[in-house]
Write a protein that holds these residues in place. Structure first.
Motif, short mmCIF file in Angstrom:
data_model
loop_
_atom_site.label_atom_id
_atom_site.label_comp_id
_atom_site.label_asym_id
_atom_site.label_seq_id
_atom_site.Cartn_x
_atom_site.Cartn_y
_atom_site.Cartn_z
N THR A 82 8.91 -4.36 -5.81
CA THR A 82 9.94 -4.09 -6.81
C THR A 82 9.74 -2.73 -7.48
O THR A 82 10.71 -2.12 -7.94
CB THR A 82 9.92 -5.19 -7.87
OG1 THR A 82 8.61 -5.28 -8.45
CG2 THR A 82 10.30 -6.53 -7.25
N ARG A 83 8.50 -2.26 -7.54
CA ARG A 83 8.23 -0.98 -8.20
C ARG A 83 7.72 0.09 -7.23
O ARG A 83 7.48 1.22 -7.63
CB ARG A 83 7.21 -1.17 -9.32
CG ARG A 83 7.71 -2.11 -10.42
CD ARG A 83 6.74 -2.17 -11.57
NE ARG A 83 7.20 -3.04 -12.63
CZ ARG A 83 6.56 -3.24 -13.78
NH1 ARG A 83 5.41 -2.60 -14.00
NH2 ARG A 83 7.06 -4.06 -14.68
N ASP A 84 7.52 -0.31 -5.99
CA ASP A 84 7.13 0.63 -4.92
C ASP A 84 5.83 1.38 -5.24
O ASP A 84 5.77 2.62 -5.21
CB ASP A 84 8.26 1.63 -4.66
CG ASP A 84 8.04 2.38 -3.34
OD1 ASP A 84 7.28 1.84 -2.50
OD2 ASP A 84 8.59 3.48 -3.18
N TYR A 85 4.79 0.64 -5.57
CA TYR A 85 3.46 1.24 -5.71
C TYR A 85 2.43 0.19 -5.38
O TYR A 85 2.72 -1.02 -5.34
CB TYR A 85 3.24 1.84 -7.11
CG TYR A 85 3.06 0.83 -8.21
CD1 TYR A 85 4.15 0.34 -8.92
CD2 TYR A 85 1.79 0.38 -8.57
CE1 TYR A 85 3.99 -0.57 -9.94
CE2 TYR A 85 1.63 -0.54 -9.59
CZ TYR A 85 2.73 -1.01 -10.28
OH TYR A 85 2.59 -1.92 -11.28
N ASP A 86 1.22 0.64 -5.14
CA ASP A 86 0.13 -0.24 -4.70
C ASP A 86 -0.92 -0.37 -5.81
O ASP A 86 -1.33 0.62 -6.43
CB ASP A 86 -0.56 0.34 -3.44
CG ASP A 86 0.41 0.44 -2.28
OD1 ASP A 86 1.01 -0.59 -1.93
OD2 ASP A 86 0.54 1.55 -1.72
N LEU A 87 -1.33 -1.60 -6.01
CA LEU A 87 -2.45 -1.86 -6.90
C LEU A 87 -3.77 -1.52 -6.20
O LEU A 87 -3.81 -1.34 -4.97
CB LEU A 87 -2.46 -3.33 -7.32
CG LEU A 87 -1.26 -3.82 -8.16
CD1 LEU A 87 -1.34 -5.33 -8.34
CD2 LEU A 87 -1.22 -3.12 -9.50
N PHE A 88 -4.83 -1.44 -6.98
CA PHE A 88 -6.14 -1.20 -6.38
C PHE A 88 -6.56 -2.44 -5.59
O PHE A 88 -6.64 -3.55 -6.13
CB PHE A 88 -7.17 -0.89 -7.47
CG PHE A 88 -8.56 -0.65 -6.93
CD1 PHE A 88 -8.86 0.52 -6.25
CD2 PHE A 88 -9.54 -1.61 -7.09
CE1 PHE A 88 -10.13 0.75 -5.75
CE2 PHE A 88 -10.82 -1.38 -6.60
CZ PHE A 88 -11.11 -0.22 -5.92
N GLY A 89 -6.85 -2.25 -4.29
CA GLY A 89 -7.14 -3.36 -3.41
C GLY A 89 -8.54 -3.41 -2.88
O GLY A 89 -8.81 -4.07 -1.87
N HIS A 90 -9.50 -2.68 -3.51
CA HIS A 90 -10.93 -2.72 -3.13
C HIS A 90 -11.16 -2.24 -1.69
O HIS A 90 -12.11 -2.67 -1.04
CB HIS A 90 -11.50 -4.13 -3.29
CG HIS A 90 -11.26 -4.73 -4.63
ND1 HIS A 90 -12.04 -4.46 -5.73
CD2 HIS A 90 -10.28 -5.58 -5.05
CE1 HIS A 90 -11.58 -5.13 -6.78
NE2 HIS A 90 -10.51 -5.81 -6.41
N GLY A 91 -10.30 -1.39 -1.19
CA GLY A 91 -10.45 -0.91 0.18
C GLY A 91 -9.88 -1.85 1.23
O GLY A 91 -10.13 -1.64 2.43
#
Length: 272
Positions: A82-91
């Motif tokens: 919905t906001r077109d960005y990525d959260l931090f996913g620990h690699g």
């Protein structure tokens, strides 16, 4: 907390900060374990520097792939459509599962070292707090690996909750854990203070055999702290059970070597 992760530049800065914090915590984590296992063999400053250098390089070897995967190939699970960005996913969940599993195995091996023949060569620590520290990290890494596996290959949503909880425990409570385990006992010990009383020395009566020397006052500044402690304990014996020659001989045995040497040096001088 200081950047806006909803914009592209803020999201990049947020990920870099996460990776940097992980680098420093991992370097500290490995340094603490190595110091605990091999502290008896670290007998110089150069060896301590080598340990810090090696742990920093290992942490850097972990951080570079994590940062590269996080920035170049972010995990789709942490993408917000919905906001077109990525959260931090620990690699990524594969990287998180593999690294957490390796760290958990290492910590469980450390727990088994006291029951192996290597205990004679490593000089393992005897304090229970060190092994509690290792158990806490081992359980946290094992739980995090299980959550990553559940989320990556099982599609179980609660795996994300497990990852979030273990991440919060590590990033928020690791530093207090290190302080409570290794440093709290050191900082809680207060330095002892010795109180001196000169009134008892002035009011104490002189025996018939004692001689008051005019120049004896000049040697008072040469007395050590132990002389006053011994002198205070001797006054108890002189004023109660050990009066006379026997008491003075017994009290002389309680004096420190410095005070006895100074007394003999005074007695050797001729009297007029």
């Amino acid at each position: 907390m200081t950047v806006n992760a909803a914009v592209p530049l803020g999201g990049l800065a947020d990920k870099i900060l996460w990776v940097m914090v992980r680098f420093f915590l991992l370097a500290t984590e490995m340094s603490v374990v190595i110091f605990g296992l091999a502290f008896g063999h670290l007998d110089s400053r150069s060896s301590i520097r080598y340990v810090l250098l090696v742990t920093s390089l290992i942490s850097l070897a972990y951080t570079i792939p994590q940062g590269t995967l996080e920035i170049m190939m972010p995990d789709d699970i942490f993408h917000i459509d919905t906001r077109d960005y990525d959260l931090f996913g620990h690699g990524g969940m594969t990287f998180l599962f593999s690294s957490s599993l390796v760290f958990a195995i290492i910590y469980f091996i450390i727990l088994l070292l006291p029951w192996t023949s290597l205990r004679d060569y490593l000089a393992l620590p005897t304090k229970l707090s060190f092994y509690i520290y290792v158990v806490v990290l081992a359980l946290n890494d094992a739980t995090q690996a299980a959550g990553a596996a559940m989320l990556a290959w099982g599609g179980v949503p609660c795996g994300l909750c497990i990852i979030d909880v273990t991440t919060w425990l590590y990033f928020s409570l690791y530093t207090p854990l290190v302080y409570h385990t290794f440093l709290s006992e050191f900082f809680s010990v207060s330095q002892p203070s010795i109180m001196f009383s000169y009134k008892a020395q002035m009011d104490e009566p002189l025996d018939d055999e004692q001689v008051s020397l005019p120049h004896q006052q000049s040697f008072s500044s040469l007395k050590t702290d132990s002389d006053y402690i011994y002198q205070q304990s001797n006054s108890v014996y002189d004023s109660t059970l050990f009066e006379g020659g026997g008491g003075r001989a017994y009290s002389a045995s309680l004096q420190s070597p410095d005070s006895i040497a100074s007394t003999h040096s005074l007695d050797l001088k001729p009297h007029t």
